[in-house]
Design an enzyme around this catalytic site. Structure first.
Site, PDB file in Angstrom:
ATOM      1  N   ASP A 179       0.818  -1.219   0.000  1.00  0.00           N
ATOM      2  CA  ASP A 179       0.000   0.000   0.000  1.00  0.00           C
ATOM      3  C   ASP A 179       0.848   1.263   0.000  1.00  0.00           C
ATOM      4  O   ASP A 179       1.994   1.260   0.464  1.00  0.00           O
ATOM      5  CB  ASP A 179      -0.875   0.057   1.264  1.00  0.00           C
ATOM      6  CG  ASP A 179      -2.116  -0.829   1.150  1.00  0.00           C
ATOM      7  OD1 ASP A 179      -2.167  -1.668   0.237  1.00  0.00           O
ATOM      8  OD2 ASP A 179      -3.013  -0.677   2.001  1.00  0.00           O
TER       9      ASP A 179
ATOM     10  N   HIS B 129      -6.013   3.126  -4.337  1.00  0.00           N
ATOM     11  CA  HIS B 129      -5.941   3.368  -2.880  1.00  0.00           C
ATOM     12  C   HIS B 129      -6.275   4.845  -2.603  1.00  0.00           C
ATOM     13  O   HIS B 129      -5.681   5.457  -1.736  1.00  0.00           O
ATOM     14  CB  HIS B 129      -4.541   2.999  -2.389  1.00  0.00           C
ATOM     15  CG  HIS B 129      -4.412   2.859  -0.894  1.00  0.00           C
ATOM     16  ND1 HIS B 129      -5.375   2.293  -0.104  1.00  0.00           N
ATOM     17  CD2 HIS B 129      -3.405   3.201  -0.040  1.00  0.00           C
ATOM     18  CE1 HIS B 129      -4.972   2.294   1.159  1.00  0.00           C
ATOM     19  NE2 HIS B 129      -3.796   2.855   1.230  1.00  0.00           N
TER      20      HIS B 129
ATOM     21  N   HIS C  97       3.880  -2.188   3.016  1.00  0.00           N
ATOM     22  CA  HIS C  97       3.898  -0.847   2.413  1.00  0.00           C
ATOM     23  C   HIS C  97       5.200  -0.643   1.636  1.00  0.00           C
ATOM     24  O   HIS C  97       6.272  -0.916   2.171  1.00  0.00           O
ATOM     25  CB  HIS C  97       3.787   0.229   3.492  1.00  0.00           C
ATOM     26  CG  HIS C  97       2.473   0.198   4.208  1.00  0.00           C
ATOM     27  ND1 HIS C  97       2.204  -0.675   5.223  1.00  0.00           N
ATOM     28  CD2 HIS C  97       1.342   0.939   4.017  1.00  0.00           C
ATOM     29  CE1 HIS C  97       0.961  -0.478   5.647  1.00  0.00           C
ATOM     30  NE2 HIS C  97       0.413   0.484   4.941  1.00  0.00           N
TER      31      HIS C  97
ATOM     32  N   HIS D 145      -5.109   9.759  -0.311  1.00  0.00           N
ATOM     33  CA  HIS D 145      -4.909   9.002   0.944  1.00  0.00           C
ATOM     34  C   HIS D 145      -5.232   9.867   2.164  1.00  0.00           C
ATOM     35  O   HIS D 145      -4.445   9.980   3.113  1.00  0.00           O
ATOM     36  CB  HIS D 145      -3.463   8.487   1.040  1.00  0.00           C
ATOM     37  CG  HIS D 145      -3.316   7.301   1.961  1.00  0.00           C
ATOM     38  ND1 HIS D 145      -3.130   7.425   3.314  1.00  0.00           N
ATOM     39  CD2 HIS D 145      -3.348   5.969   1.711  1.00  0.00           C
ATOM     40  CE1 HIS D 145      -3.039   6.212   3.857  1.00  0.00           C
ATOM     41  NE2 HIS D 145      -3.179   5.318   2.908  1.00  0.00           N
TER      42      HIS D 145
END
Ligand SMILES: [Zn+2]
Length: 265
Positions: free
Chosen positions: A78, A129, A224, A133
């Site tokens: 991510d 995503h 990540h 964010h």
């Protein structure tokens, strides 16, 4: 709204109307009516902040049984792309002949489109995503939520040349209308089975242990590919944790894979 999310929200509306009706027709019961409304809001809030929850609609946190039977686990990263970390993550994956799914942030994709193109050339998947964010993503109204989803879709389609099929909310926390917006766009919500907390943990072995202790086929792992936590040598933690993770998977007879696109057909 959607087939699945709508009944929940419609039920919530009916619940509110009943509570208002109760308070108007029986003013002495106003406190009970207020508690009923607060309970309703509490349930919806709990459903939103529970990343793996399905009360608001479908949420993929595991691979289907046929992938579990092949001892495959989904590998996801991510928050990238990060030009100082993502290419090195890709190199490690290449060394192990593994492909993974990258849930990318749209604004970062625009800034680092070459990094994204290289990932696609390496056989990896780029998924949505959100565009910025935002940690307040779950509190956005329907129009702003849609904008976060759509801008990331466009940024990824422009840079990667592929249109995302999966969506993951920041920190897995989505608003009550996220599900309906995703379904109208043909996007599927994905959470995870395990996360390594690799952005806050400094010991790669701790991260690997979290991800592998008792791990079975079909689980979805979250890491990540961004320069946040550093190991004791000052390296982004994911770069030391990932080879150890892949070694451990191999020892356990498990195979890391990108989220399978054929699920969507
Ligand atoms: Zn994130």
């Amino acid at each position: 709204m959607t087939r699945v999310a709508a009944p929940w929200l419609r039920l919530s509306l009916v619940w509110h109307l009943l509570a208002i009706g109760l308070a108007v027709s029986r003013p002495s019961l106003w406190r009970l009516a207020l508690e009923a409304v607060l309970l309703n809001h509490g349930l919806i809030a709990a459903a939103c902040v529970w990343p793996r929850g399905r009360l608001l609609g479908p949420n993929m946190s595991r691979l289907p049984e046929r992938y579990a039977a092949r001892r495959q686990v989904g590998l996801t990263f991510d928050d990238g792309p990060d030009p100082s970390v993502t290419p090195r993550v890709a190199e490690i994956l290449d060394r192990y002949s593994v492909t993974a799914t990258f849930f990318c942030v749209g604004s970062r994709v625009q800034q680092h489109s070459n990094t994204v193109r290289d990932l696609v050339a390496g056989g990896h998947s780029i998924e949505n995503h959100t565009h910025r964010h935002l940690l307040r993503f779950a509190f956005l109204g329907p129009a702003a939520t849609a904008e976060e989803i759509d801008r990331a879709q466009c940024a990824i389609a422009d840079s990667a040349g592929t249109v995302p099929s999966y969506f993951r909310a920041p920190a897995g926390i989505r608003g009550p209308w996220t599900q309906g917006l995703l379904e109208r766009r043909g996007l599927r919500l994905v959470s995870w089975t395990r996360r390594g907390f690799d952005t806050v943990t400094r010991d790669p072995d701790v991260v690997v242990r979290r991800l592998t202790r008792g791990l079975v086929g079909g689980e979805i792992l979250l890491l990540h590919d961004i320069s946040t936590a550093r190991d004791s040598a000052g390296e982004p933690l994911v770069l030391t944790a990932l080879p150890r993770l892949l070694d451990q998977l191999a020892k356990s007879g498990l195979h890391a894979v990108a989220l399978p696109r054929e699920l969507l057909v």
